[in-house]
Design an enzyme around this catalytic site. Structure first.
Site, mmCIF file in Angstrom:
data_model
loop_
_atom_site.group_PDB
_atom_site.id
_atom_site.type_symbol
_atom_site.label_atom_id
_atom_site.label_comp_id
_atom_site.label_asym_id
_atom_site.label_seq_id
_atom_site.Cartn_x
_atom_site.Cartn_y
_atom_site.Cartn_z
ATOM 1 C CB THR A 15 -0.917 0.005 1.188
ATOM 2 O OG1 THR A 15 -2.206 0.116 0.687
ATOM 3 C CG2 THR A 15 -0.795 1.093 2.135
ATOM 4 C CB THR A 53 -12.326 7.586 14.054
ATOM 5 O OG1 THR A 53 -11.191 6.913 14.619
ATOM 6 C CG2 THR A 53 -13.437 6.598 13.811
#
Length: 393
Positions: A179, A393
């Site tokens: 990634t 979050t």
């Protein structure tokens, strides 16, 4: 160290939230020959789909990249947004849309806040007069804790040129590729078909031999641009200059790959896994990656537990040919296993001392042939779970 003919810019677009650089631009004053390697994940982000199509022409003049939002799993809207981002940058630079590459990294499944990007692109283009490659390296960070950059200076036919690269990545790191994003620029003149070949090989020898957590992303993109503005004779396959370019390019990519592992999410260890004596190189790499990806092995590294049995178990299920009665295993220079059996004595104590180091090597000799492979990995810590539990979050 400047790279002739390249300019850089980074700005805050508040893609995910305000307060950080999150939009970067790499611009070549002339169209550059280019090559790319992209994720093998079948779920590909919109910018990856667009990039794979555009790289076929072998030319690129600009790369625009955002962090904070992956623009993945966003359907037709995502493709439209990737194309609009490209068009906005092309118009601002006065270049063809087709020579702009788009890259994104961040949260999957959310649409890009295009109103913020539209507002930020003019500032991004304007910033080329004063920006830096370091700024772009900081703009592409997500859970990274430090910016990753590497530079080499070389010569071709007596003409100096530079290879510079940046990368991002800390989690979801595993071939193929990881990634991660990686952008390499060079002012060397390089023949395009050979550049494509050597760049693919260099990715295999760097970004494809690392693992943090065994996950492969939707957005992995590795690009190289060579604009020829150093003025050297074009580097072609089979020459001494080509071998110099190859070795220096691989050095840049491997240094970036190792920085990614050192910055693995929650990582406290940097571990080199080497397999020797395999029946083939393919077998050696299978065994090395099995060890590097084993959660049990990685948690033992974090706990500084010389649990060599977990390593042998990973080698055994890797698919490589193994004779359990021949294996030798070392932590740095401490031999833990000989002929498949624990060496005894104070090896456990010495092995545990090795694992207390921030960096160490694990070497497994299968005693079956000449195949060898080395990969790089990190440990798996409490902090890794915390980072990824709270990522959105």
């Amino acid at each position: 160290m400047p790279v002739k003919g390249f300019k850089f810019s980074a700005v805050e677009a508040a893609v995910k939230k305000p307060g950080r650089l999150d939009l970067g631009l790499i611009f070549s004053e002339v169209p550059a020959v280019a090559a790319g390697v992209f994720t093998t994940n079948k779920v590909k982000a919109a910018p990856v789909v667009l990039g794979i199509e555009r790289i076929k022409d072998g030319l690129c003049q600009a790369i625009v990249v955002n962090s904070g939002n992956a623009n993945a799993c966003t359907g037709i809207r995502g493709m439209d947004d990737a194309r609009e981002t490209s068009r906005l940058v092309a118009e601002g630079l006065g270049i063809a849309d087709e020579v702009v590459q788009v890259a994104s990294t961040g949260v999957i499944g959310q649409v890009l806040p295009m109103e913020r990007l539209r507002a930020a692109v003019p500032k991004l283009v304007e910033g080329l007069e004063s920006g830096s490659l370091d700024g772009v390296s900081r703009a592409i960070m997500t859970t990274d804790t430090f910016a990753k950059m590497e530079i080499r200076q070389c010569e071709a036919a007596g003409v100096p040129y530079t290879i510079a690269g940046i990368a991002k990545g800390a989690g979801m790191i595993m071939p193929n590729m990881a990634t991660m994003l990686a952008f390499i620029v060079t002012d060397a003149a390089v023949e395009q078909s050979w550049l494509k070949k050597v760049f693919s090989e260099s990715n295999d020898a760097s970004f494809n031999i690392i693992s943090v957590d065994g996950d492969t992303s939707t957005n992995d993109t590795s690009l190289i641009l060579a604009n020829g503005m150093a003025g050297n004779p074009t580097i072609r396959e089979g020459t001494g200059d080509a071998e110099t370019f190859r070795s220096q390019l691989q050095a840049v990519l491997l240094a970036l790959a190792q920085q990614i592992v050192r910055d693995g999410e929650g990582a406290t260890k940097f571990v080199e896994i080497s397999i020797k004596g395999a029946q083939s190189v393919a077998d050696a790499k299978k065994a090395a990656m099995a060890v590097a990806n084993s959660s049990l092995v990685k948690t033992a590294f974090f706990g500084q537990d010389a649990n060599w049995g977990r390593i042998l178990a990973a080698v055994g299920y890797s698919g490589a040919e193994v004779d359990a009665d021949r294996i030798e295993l070392f932590f740095d220079d401490v031999q833990m296993v000989r002929n498949g059996v624990f060496t005894g004595g104070n090896a456990e104590e010495k092995g545990s001392e090795v694992l207390k180091r921030k960096e160490f090597a694990v070497t497994v000799d299968l005693k079956l042939g000449q195949g060898e492979a080395t990969v790089y990995t990190s440990d798996l810590s409490y902090e890794y779970v915390k980072i990824n539990a709270d990522y959105r979050t």
